[in-house]
Scaffold this active site. Structure first.
Site, PDB file in Angstrom:
ATOM      1  N   CYS A 132       0.812  -1.233   0.000  1.00 20.90           N
ATOM      2  CA  CYS A 132       0.000   0.000   0.000  1.00 20.90           C
ATOM      3  C   CYS A 132       0.841   1.278   0.000  1.00 20.90           C
ATOM      4  O   CYS A 132       0.313   2.358  -0.253  1.00 20.90           O
ATOM      5  CB  CYS A 132      -0.961  -0.004   1.175  1.00 20.90           C
ATOM      6  SG  CYS A 132      -2.158  -1.334   1.069  1.00 20.90           S
ATOM      7  N   HIS A 171      -3.213   7.174   2.730  1.00 24.39           N
ATOM      8  CA  HIS A 171      -3.642   5.926   2.088  1.00 24.39           C
ATOM      9  C   HIS A 171      -4.985   5.522   2.694  1.00 24.39           C
ATOM     10  O   HIS A 171      -5.157   5.529   3.911  1.00 24.39           O
ATOM     11  CB  HIS A 171      -2.589   4.844   2.332  1.00 24.39           C
ATOM     12  CG  HIS A 171      -3.086   3.467   2.065  1.00 24.39           C
ATOM     13  ND1 HIS A 171      -3.617   3.104   0.848  1.00 24.39           N
ATOM     14  CD2 HIS A 171      -3.167   2.363   2.856  1.00 24.39           C
ATOM     15  CE1 HIS A 171      -3.986   1.839   0.902  1.00 24.39           C
ATOM     16  NE2 HIS A 171      -3.735   1.364   2.104  1.00 24.39           N
ATOM     17  N   ASN A 206     -10.184   0.075  -0.305  1.00 17.98           N
ATOM     18  CA  ASN A 206      -8.718   0.160  -0.295  1.00 17.98           C
ATOM     19  C   ASN A 206      -8.198  -0.397  -1.624  1.00 17.98           C
ATOM     20  O   ASN A 206      -8.271  -1.603  -1.859  1.00 17.98           O
ATOM     21  CB  ASN A 206      -8.198  -0.652   0.895  1.00 17.98           C
ATOM     22  CG  ASN A 206      -6.683  -0.642   1.002  1.00 17.98           C
ATOM     23  OD1 ASN A 206      -5.990  -0.275   0.067  1.00 17.98           O
ATOM     24  ND2 ASN A 206      -6.165  -1.090   2.130  1.00 17.98           N
TER      25      ASN A 206
HETATM   26  O1  UT7 Z   1      -3.887  -1.104   3.571  1.00 19.99           O
HETATM   27  C1  UT7 Z   1      -3.017  -1.378   4.606  1.00 19.99           C
HETATM   28  C2  UT7 Z   1      -3.198  -2.690   5.170  1.00 19.99           C
HETATM   29  N1  UT7 Z   1      -4.457  -3.003   5.781  1.00 19.99           N
HETATM   30  C3  UT7 Z   1      -5.070  -2.277   6.747  1.00 19.99           C
HETATM   31  O2  UT7 Z   1      -4.718  -1.179   7.061  1.00 19.99           O
HETATM   32  C4  UT7 Z   1      -6.215  -2.928   7.477  1.00 19.99           C
HETATM   33  C5  UT7 Z   1      -6.053  -2.795   8.965  1.00 19.99           C
HETATM   34  N2  UT7 Z   1      -7.059  -3.457   9.715  1.00 19.99           N
HETATM   35  C6  UT7 Z   1      -8.374  -3.145   9.681  1.00 19.99           C
HETATM   36  O3  UT7 Z   1      -8.786  -2.280   8.938  1.00 19.99           O
HETATM   37  C7  UT7 Z   1      -9.318  -3.851  10.622  1.00 19.99           C
HETATM   38  O4  UT7 Z   1      -8.576  -4.600  11.550  1.00 19.99           O
HETATM   39  C8  UT7 Z   1     -10.334  -4.783   9.910  1.00 19.99           C
HETATM   40  C9  UT7 Z   1     -11.315  -3.958   9.097  1.00 19.99           C
HETATM   41  C10 UT7 Z   1      -9.604  -5.763   9.001  1.00 19.99           C
HETATM   42  C11 UT7 Z   1     -11.141  -5.577  10.931  1.00 19.99           C
HETATM   43  O5  UT7 Z   1     -11.768  -4.693  11.836  1.00 19.99           O
HETATM   44  P1  UT7 Z   1     -11.604  -4.899  13.409  1.00 19.99           P
HETATM   45  O6  UT7 Z   1     -12.410  -3.862  14.060  1.00 19.99           O
HETATM   46  O7  UT7 Z   1     -10.136  -4.948  13.722  1.00 19.99           O
HETATM   47  O8  UT7 Z   1     -12.298  -6.287  13.637  1.00 19.99           O
HETATM   48  P2  UT7 Z   1     -11.715  -7.594  14.303  1.00 19.99           P
HETATM   49  O9  UT7 Z   1     -10.811  -8.311  13.341  1.00 19.99           O
HETATM   50  O10 UT7 Z   1     -11.199  -7.288  15.648  1.00 19.99           O
HETATM   51  O11 UT7 Z   1     -13.044  -8.419  14.437  1.00 19.99           O
HETATM   52  C12 UT7 Z   1     -14.112  -8.022  15.308  1.00 19.99           C
HETATM   53  C13 UT7 Z   1     -15.283  -8.956  15.089  1.00 19.99           C
HETATM   54  C14 UT7 Z   1     -14.877 -10.435  15.081  1.00 19.99           C
HETATM   55  O12 UT7 Z   1     -15.908 -11.194  15.692  1.00 19.99           O
HETATM   56  P3  UT7 Z   1     -15.767 -11.677  17.210  1.00 19.99           P
HETATM   57  O13 UT7 Z   1     -14.524 -12.500  17.255  1.00 19.99           O
HETATM   58  O14 UT7 Z   1     -15.685 -10.412  18.023  1.00 19.99           O
HETATM   59  O15 UT7 Z   1     -17.028 -12.439  17.411  1.00 19.99           O
HETATM   60  C15 UT7 Z   1     -14.831 -10.755  13.616  1.00 19.99           C
HETATM   61  O16 UT7 Z   1     -15.065 -12.121  13.347  1.00 19.99           O
HETATM   62  O17 UT7 Z   1     -15.877  -8.707  13.820  1.00 19.99           O
HETATM   63  C16 UT7 Z   1     -15.976  -9.916  13.083  1.00 19.99           C
HETATM   64  N3  UT7 Z   1     -15.855  -9.593  11.683  1.00 19.99           N
HETATM   65  C17 UT7 Z   1     -16.901  -9.302  10.910  1.00 19.99           C
HETATM   66  N4  UT7 Z   1     -18.214  -9.207  11.175  1.00 19.99           N
HETATM   67  C18 UT7 Z   1     -19.046  -8.856  10.176  1.00 19.99           C
HETATM   68  C19 UT7 Z   1     -14.726  -9.524  10.916  1.00 19.99           C
HETATM   69  N5  UT7 Z   1     -15.036  -9.187   9.656  1.00 19.99           N
HETATM   70  C20 UT7 Z   1     -16.389  -9.029   9.637  1.00 19.99           C
HETATM   71  C21 UT7 Z   1     -17.285  -8.693   8.621  1.00 19.99           C
HETATM   72  N6  UT7 Z   1     -18.597  -8.603   8.940  1.00 19.99           N
HETATM   73  N7  UT7 Z   1     -16.903  -8.408   7.360  1.00 19.99           N
END
Ligand code: UT7
Length: 329
Positions: A116, A256, A286
């Site tokens: 990225c 970004h 993204n």
């Molecule tokens: O471009 C540069 C590289 N990438 C980034 O910068 C991305 C950086 N990371 C992020 O943007 C975020 O970490 C994500 C968007 C990938 C995920 O968001 P988060 O708030 O960190 O969620 P999490 O991984 O902590 O998950 C929270 C909950 C989980 O459920 P439990 O374990 O709390 O029951 C996930 O399973 O949300 C769940 N979850 C979803 N629920 C509905 C994860 N993805 C989804 C989804 N829809 N699409």
């Protein structure tokens, strides 16, 4: 007259027509529009459909439009650098395919892969060719067809990424405006959190790697999120200090477009006014190397000559940094 700087003298971008909405994603994986909007800020992303169309297709559209806008011939271009993480093929470089596609027969060309942060790294590299006097017209492309490496059954990644890209023309300028300087970083130990497991020389493609879905983006989101906020805000502060600038001196911050919460956290950490932060993640998601040139293109009409603009990115590798420029037109 001050020193020769590389200035962006034209910008263009291109995104494919097909729009993948949150509503459509709801039919594909266990997710909701509400979760995607609140956790990422994304409402839709563009997806490149069509047999045999790769990242070069995006780049060719972006560069052709750039040349037309600027009224110059492809044969005037000295060099094309393409930042991408989703090259058309392992080799030749996507930049070579773009060069051929636009008819830039006198240019040499190559790719840069810094995930990225690719566009930032490529812009810094390209600026040196201009500052040194070696070349007069350099195009930097940032483009990705992320849909080619996304598993549309993995709800943690498929909601984030989109396809698209843009291109800028760099030319020498001696009135002080243009690319000033940057602070760029990598930390290879971050690879465990964000990578593609197979398809490279360490783990070539086999029937097993395909079955195990190892050709898709693997991401452990939370550590990437934290590292992105820390990396981008610290790089921006470093570049501000390098240029004796206070954050209030900036006219624009173009980060970004990774996640709206990352952008807001960075803005909070450096304490910049919200209206100066360029955000269009809701419409494109993204697009990896594509986000910053797409932002430049969409905001071009709002920029004035001399505007102080900070670009910043974070991505797989890890790679991150910030680059400071003053707008040239
Ligand atoms: O471009 C540069 C590289 N990438 C980034 O910068 C991305 C950086 N990371 C992020 O943007 C975020 O970490 C994500 C968007 C990938 C995920 O968001 P988060 O708030 O960190 O969620 P999490 O991984 O902590 O998950 C929270 C909950 C989980 O459920 P439990 O374990 O709390 O029951 C996930 O399973 O949300 C769940 N979850 C979803 N629920 C509905 C994860 N993805 C989804 C989804 N829809 N699409």
């Amino acid at each position: 007259m001050s020193k020769v700087r590389a200035a962006i003298t034209a910008v263009n971008a291109w995104t494919p027509e097909y729009i993948l909405t949150n509503a459509e994603l709801e039919t594909m994986v266990d997710t909701s529009d509400e979760w995607i909007r609140t956790r990422t800020g994304i409402h839709q992303r563009h997806i490149l459909k069509g047999e045999g169309l790769g990242t070069s297709h995006i780049g060719i559209h972006a560069v052709n439009g750039l040349l037309e806008k600027k009224g110059i011939a492809a044969t005037e271009i000295d060099l094309i650098i393409c930042a991408t993480t989703t090259p058309d093929m392992m080799f030749p470089a996507t930049a070579n395919i773009i060069s051929d596609g636009v008819g830039a027969t006198k240019a040499f060309s190559y790719d840069i892969n810094a995930a990225c942060s690719g566009f930032l790294f490529a812009l810094e590299t390209a600026s040196k060719f201009i500052e040194s006097g070696a070349y007069k017209k350099v195009i930097v492309v940032g483009a990705d067809k992320m849909s080619s490496i996304i598993d549309y059954t993995d709800r943690t990644t498929c909601i984030i990424f989109g396809d698209g890209g843009g291109a800028v023309l760099l030319e020498p300028l001696e009135d002080g405006d243009g690319i000033q300087n940057s602070s760029l970083h990598t930390d290879g130990s971050g690879k465990v959190y964000l990578h593609q497991k197979a398809g490279g020389s360490a783990k070539p493609a086999t029937a097993e790697t395909v079955a195990a879905k190892e050709h898709f983006v693997f991401q452990d989101g939370r550590p990437v999120f934290k590292a992105a906020v820390k990396g981008m805000s610290s790089a921006i502060n470093t570049v501000l200090a390098k240029n004796n600038l206070a954050v209030n001196d900036l006219d624009w911050l173009i980060p970004h477009q990774a996640n709206i919460r990352i952008l807001k956290s960075v803005a909070n950490m450096i304490d910049i006014a919200e209206e100066k932060v360029v955000i269009n993640i809701e419409r494109y998601g993204n697009t990896t190397s594509g986000t910053i040139p797409i932002c430049l293109w969409e905001w071009e009409d709002k920029f004035k000559k001399g505007d102080k603009i900070m670009l910043s990115a974070f991505g797989g590798g890890f790679t991150w940094g910030a680059l400071y420029l003053t707008w040239a037109y």
